[in-house]
Design a protein around this motif. Structure first.
Motif, PDB file in Angstrom:
ATOM      1  N   ARG A 232      38.443  40.368  48.707  1.00  0.00           N
ATOM      2  CA  ARG A 232      38.055  41.200  47.686  1.00  0.00           C
ATOM      3  C   ARG A 232      37.151  40.289  46.648  1.00  0.00           C
ATOM      4  O   ARG A 232      37.536  38.978  46.481  1.00  0.00           O
ATOM      5  N   ARG A 246      36.261  44.777  37.395  1.00  0.00           N
ATOM      6  CA  ARG A 246      36.126  45.493  38.509  1.00  0.00           C
ATOM      7  C   ARG A 246      36.283  44.809  39.786  1.00  0.00           C
ATOM      8  O   ARG A 246      36.028  43.478  39.895  1.00  0.00           O
ATOM      9  N   GLU A 247      36.913  45.781  40.623  1.00  0.00           N
ATOM     10  CA  GLU A 247      37.270  45.007  41.847  1.00  0.00           C
ATOM     11  C   GLU A 247      36.587  45.695  42.958  1.00  0.00           C
ATOM     12  O   GLU A 247      36.726  46.830  43.028  1.00  0.00           O
ATOM     13  N   TYR A 248      36.170  44.828  44.134  1.00  0.00           N
ATOM     14  CA  TYR A 248      35.640  45.562  45.395  1.00  0.00           C
ATOM     15  C   TYR A 248      36.353  44.804  46.582  1.00  0.00           C
ATOM     16  O   TYR A 248      36.716  43.860  46.578  1.00  0.00           O
ATOM     17  N   LYS A 249      36.566  45.748  47.505  1.00  0.00           N
ATOM     18  CA  LYS A 249      37.312  45.459  48.714  1.00  0.00           C
ATOM     19  C   LYS A 249      36.680  44.256  49.489  1.00  0.00           C
ATOM     20  O   LYS A 249      37.274  43.632  50.164  1.00  0.00           O
ATOM     21  N   ASP A 253      30.796  45.940  49.775  1.00  0.00           N
ATOM     22  CA  ASP A 253      30.894  46.919  48.890  1.00  0.00           C
ATOM     23  C   ASP A 253      30.508  46.239  47.595  1.00  0.00           C
ATOM     24  O   ASP A 253      29.897  47.211  46.624  1.00  0.00           O
ATOM     25  N   PHE A 254      30.718  45.100  47.191  1.00  0.00           N
ATOM     26  CA  PHE A 254      30.152  44.497  46.093  1.00  0.00           C
ATOM     27  C   PHE A 254      28.640  44.891  45.789  1.00  0.00           C
ATOM     28  O   PHE A 254      28.326  45.088  44.927  1.00  0.00           O
ATOM     29  N   VAL A 259      32.728  50.482  43.947  1.00  0.00           N
ATOM     30  CA  VAL A 259      34.134  49.712  43.177  1.00  0.00           C
ATOM     31  C   VAL A 259      35.303  50.382  43.637  1.00  0.00           C
ATOM     32  O   VAL A 259      35.523  51.536  43.816  1.00  0.00           O
ATOM     33  N   SER A 260      36.355  49.468  44.025  1.00  0.00           N
ATOM     34  CA  SER A 260      37.613  49.880  44.560  1.00  0.00           C
ATOM     35  C   SER A 260      38.564  50.256  43.559  1.00  0.00           C
ATOM     36  O   SER A 260      39.577  51.123  43.635  1.00  0.00           O
TER      37      SER A 260
END
Length: 457
Positions: A232, A246-249, A253-254, A259-260
């Motif tokens: 992540r 903001r969090e990305y898996k 994805d980033f 955005v997850s």
């Protein structure tokens, strides 16, 4: 070859009749021979007028002449046959040469990656070699360059030996055995990596640009204590007046901007020197010297504590400003915070803190001015400080918490986008994460390691 036949005809005609182009032989016993021109192939064409059959049928010379003419005709036919055969064999030889050139190209490919070629390919090449071997005598018979022929023969022998060796080597192991050998090697390498002690920074390479996004200042990070399957990424744009994380898996994805999850912190942050450590975010609370621990899983603050005497809100920032007074960081030995105090004359202070309670465990005072530092990061208990955040920056100063000593060093790194506002070490990745003028980049580091053996106590 046709020229050769023409020459033979001319020689034979001259042997019988003399130099026919230069003179005319007068009639003798009913014979007349007239000279003529050469044809397109350079052959001499002569006209012979013979007497009636009854006049010379019993003449011995006439019989000899007929025999000679028959021999000339037979020789001419033989030469034509030989010419056709020679042309055919020459084409055969040229075809063989092209095949051998292709064969040499294939063997160069085998040498580049011979282990990866299947046994079937080797068998096909060997069959092709067997087809070429009978052509060598033909090449020897019709090619004029004997040295080249010898060279071809030697190359074929050498390549045949290499091919046989590769076949034997491939045949020595089956797939399962090779797979087990790879597993054993991987286990040994991982065991060796596990024996690596903390190392000294020797070189910084890169950067590798991961993404271009956000404002000129910001922070992005991964969790150094996460498992290898947990990749992540957390993203915090700007250095102040924001609470959005903001969090990305995954890194993929980033890069793609998927955005997850989005978190809204209870307090705004100051600066860009935050970290995610064991599932929690640690950051400097806005307009204070307070460190906040925020749990992503619980969505709440687990702890917060003030750093005694620590300057904040641009009292002792890095050279680029941006409220970068307090820098939270982590390495192989735990969690640290770097700041400056009036008591230490504005010079850098290093404190090791407890990740759960944020309590200061031990503190070191250095003699390096915080305002003259471009950025800093911890590796294996040593603080490394850069002399600038702009182009031409280098790692200039190192302070070891193990020995409480410092040294001036000179380790350059490429500030590709000319303005670094965040530089943090990730112990799991053994890399430096940086925010470089709106670009999220990674630097690779080279450490000098000491390997512990089983005999070490």
């Amino acid at each position: 070859m046709r020229v050769l036949v023409g020459i033979l005809h001319s020689v034979l005609s001259l042997s019988i009749f003399g130099l026919c182009p230069s003179m005319t032989i007068g009639p003798k016993e009913g014979w007349q021979v007239y000279s003529s021109a050469q044809d397109a192939d350079g052959r001499c064409i002569c006209t012979v007028v013979a007497p009636e059959q009854s006049l010379c049928s019993r003449d011995a010379k006439s019989r000899q002449l007929r025999q000679l003419l028959e021999k000339v005709q037979n020789m001419s036919q033989s030469i034509e046959v030989l010419n056709l055969r020679t042309q055919r064999d020459f084409q055969y030889v040229m075809k063989m040469e092209n095949q051998m050139k292709g064969l040499r190209s294939k063997f160069r490919q085998i040498e580049d990656d011979r282990k990866s070629i299947m046994a079937k390919n080797f068998q096909e090449l060997k069959e092709k070699m067997d087809e070429l071997k009978p052509l060598i005598p033909v090449l020897e018979q019709y090619k004029m360059d004997a040295a080249l022929i010898s060279q071809f023969k030697e190359e074929i022998r050498n390549l045949s030996a290499v091919l046989t060796g590769i076949q034997e080597e491939l045949g020595a192991y089956d797939y399962d055995e090779l797979y087990q050998r790879v597993l054993r090697l991987d286990s040994r390498l991982r065991s060796c990596m596990g024996k690596l002690t903390c190392g000294k920074l020797m070189k910084i390479t890169g950067p590798v640009t991961i993404k271009t996004s956000g404002t000129r200042f910001g922070a992005w990070m991964t969790d150094p204590l996460a498992t290898t399957r947990n990749n992540r990424v957390w993203y915090m744009d700007s250095y102040t007046n924001s609470k959005i994380v903001r969090e990305y898996k995954t890194v993929e994805d980033f890069v793609a901007g998927v955005v997850s999850r989005t978190y809204s912190l209870p307090f705004k942050w100051e600066g860009t020197n935050h970290i995610v450590y064991n599932g929690s975010l640690y950051y400097n609370k806005y307009q204070s010297n307070i460190i906040v621990k925020y749990s992503f899983e619980m969505g709440s603050v687990l702890a917060q504590r003030a750093l005694e005497f620590a300057g904040f809100h641009n009292m002792y920032p890095y050279t680029w400003g941006g409220y970068s007074d307090i820098d939270v960081m982590a390495d192989e030995l735990g969690m640290w915070v770097v700041y400056a105090t009036n008591q230490n004359a504005g010079n850098v202070v290093i404190s090791q803190i407890d990740p759960d309670t944020l309590q200061v465990l031990k503190t070191w005072n250095t003699e390096y001015s915080k305002r003259n530092a471009g950025e800093s990061f911890m590796i294996c208990g040593t603080l490394y400080i850069t002399n600038s955040h702009l182009s031409g920056a280098k790692v200039y100063y190192a302070y070891s918490t193990k020995t409480s000593t410092y040294e001036y060093i000179d380790i350059p790194f490429h500030n590709q986008y000319f303005h670094i506002s965040m530089l943090d070490y990730n112990a799991r990745e053994r890399a430096l994460y940086a925010w470089n003028n709106g670009h999220q980049v990674i630097f690779n580091v080279t450490l000098f390691h000491v390997i512990k053996t089983d005999d070490d106590s």
